[in-house]
Write an enzyme that holds these catalytic residues in place. Structure first.
Site, short mmCIF file in Angstrom:
data_model
loop_
_atom_site.label_atom_id
_atom_site.label_comp_id
_atom_site.label_asym_id
_atom_site.label_seq_id
_atom_site.Cartn_x
_atom_site.Cartn_y
_atom_site.Cartn_z
NE ARG A 192 -3.96 0.59 1.83
CZ ARG A 192 -5.18 0.70 2.32
NH1 ARG A 192 -5.41 1.50 3.35
NH2 ARG A 192 -6.18 0.03 1.81
CG HIS A 216 -8.34 -0.18 -3.06
ND1 HIS A 216 -7.58 -1.25 -2.67
CD2 HIS A 216 -9.03 0.23 -1.95
CE1 HIS A 216 -7.78 -1.49 -1.37
NE2 HIS A 216 -8.65 -0.61 -0.92
CD GLN A 269 -13.01 -2.18 -0.82
OE1 GLN A 269 -12.21 -1.97 0.07
NE2 GLN A 269 -14.17 -2.79 -0.60
CG ASP A 282 -13.80 6.05 -1.08
OD1 ASP A 282 -13.86 5.86 0.16
OD2 ASP A 282 -12.74 5.99 -1.72
CB CYS A 305 -14.22 0.89 -0.19
SG CYS A 305 -13.81 2.63 -0.28
NE ARG A 354 -10.29 -5.49 0.72
CZ ARG A 354 -9.61 -4.38 1.05
NH1 ARG A 354 -10.24 -3.35 1.59
NH2 ARG A 354 -8.30 -4.28 0.83
N1 CP Z 1 -11.34 -0.09 2.21
C1 CP Z 1 -10.06 -0.10 2.68
O1 CP Z 1 -9.08 -0.28 1.92
O2 CP Z 1 -9.97 0.04 4.02
P1 CP Z 1 -8.64 0.34 4.84
O3 CP Z 1 -8.10 1.68 4.39
O4 CP Z 1 -9.05 0.32 6.28
O5 CP Z 1 -7.64 -0.74 4.53
#
Ligand code: CP
Length: 314
Positions: free
Chosen positions: A101, A128, A131, A229, A269, A297
């Site tokens: 990430r 992403h 997701q 989002d 998300c 997830r």
């Molecule tokens: N939706 C998502 O990626 O959540 P986090 O940022 O908590 O990992």
């Protein structure tokens, strides 16, 4: 060697097997989990905070018999006193998979250049994909009455509201094209999807399947899924006041949700900011499935890791 940096990295013919594996891992959780990662260590390099992604990957690696190794980006020398590619070459000598990430999508692509292990994009500023695959699986669980999970997505319409130039919007545009879905985006004109997205669709041989409008009611019409989002993503904090003001007309209210199909579902998300991008009444609706989405997830990412590991063995 297979990596998962973008939605098209699993080809259309691979999707039914991947979704079926996620479903089987979900049904068999705690009873029978094939130890696909037995004896393996998978590293997670994170340069942004995370609840769902970090926890679901760490738990998933454990459940597949492997060992997770969490590395805050500042704990290692990635891109500071060591090139991204060299870091990747070194980590490849120690670990069996890498989950990243990071802000800059090109850095994940550079990690792949040096990697002799699978690399998974756990969110960049551009995409992403973990997701999106999870979301598509969560929709398919509800829609597939005949067991055809991936087939149940075809022709469905997603309406996406708010920050339509975000990684989630872009990832959903690519994902929708890959899954045979339609997507209508509604947001401020300033946040209309940019040319880099059309370039990616063209490069991947995908149709330009999305529409953009500044009219939220138009986007909601006939939608199967209403999606939003946060308006202030990580790294955009200095734009907070402007974003909150500009995106206010695109909040998912009960009225906007009601403009979609009568059985439409609401997805996000997470984390959600009630009173900003979504009204509490929508979060309280029985058609809000955000916690199924969050749980999935775990199951989808286990399927992704098990599948990528299989390609190393093949
Ligand atoms: N939706 C998502 O990626 O959540 P986090 O940022 O908590 O990992």
């Amino acid at each position: 060697m297979k990596h998962f940096l973008k939605e098209t990295d699993f080809k259309a013919h691979e999707l039914p097997g991947l979704f079926a594996l996620a479903q089987s891992l979900k049904k068999g959780r705690g009873r029978h989990t094939p130890p696909s990662l037995a004896g393996q260590t998978w590293a997670l390099i994170f340069d942004k905070s995370s609840t769902r992604t970090r926890v679901s990957f760490e738990v998933g690696i454990h459940e597949l018999g492997g060992n997770p190794l969490f590395l805050n980006k500042n704990d290692i020398q990635l891109g500071s006193s060591e090139s991204v590619e060299d870091t990747s070459k070194v980590l490849s000598r120690f670990v069996h998979g890498l989950i990243v990430r990071i802000y800059d999508h090109s850095e994940v692509e550079q990690l792949v250049e040096g990697a002799t292990m699978p690399v998974i994009n756990a969110m960049t500023d551009f995409l992403h994909p973990c997701q999106i695959y999870t979301d598509a699986f969560t929709m398919a669980e509800r829609w597939a009455t005949d067991g055809d999970l991936v087939g149940s997505l075809k022709g469905r319409k997603i309406a996406f509201f708010g920050d339509t130039a975000s990684n989630m919007a872009y990832s959903w545009i690519v994902g929708a094209a890959h899954f045979g879905m339609q997507i209508a985006l509604a947001g401020p004109q300033k946040f209309a999807p940019g040319p880099e997205l059309d370039a990616l669709l063209a490069k991947e041989g995908l149709p330009k399947n999305y529409t953009f409008t500044t009219d939220p009611m138009e986007a909601a019409r006939d939608a199967d899924v209403v999606y939003t989002d946060v308006w202030v993503s990580m790294g955009k904090e200095e734009e907070k006041q402007e974003r909150l003001a500009t995106m206010a007309p695109y909040a998912v209210t009960a009225e906007l949700f009601a403009a979609a199909k009568p059985d439409a579902i609401f997805m996000h998300c997470l984390p959600a900011h009630a009173g900003e991008e979504v009204e509490q009444a929508v979060l309280d609706s029985p058609r809000c499935i955000i916690f199924d989405e969050a749980e999935n997830r775990l199951h989808m990412q286990k399927a992704i890791m098990a599948s990528l590991t299989q390609t190393v063995r093949d």
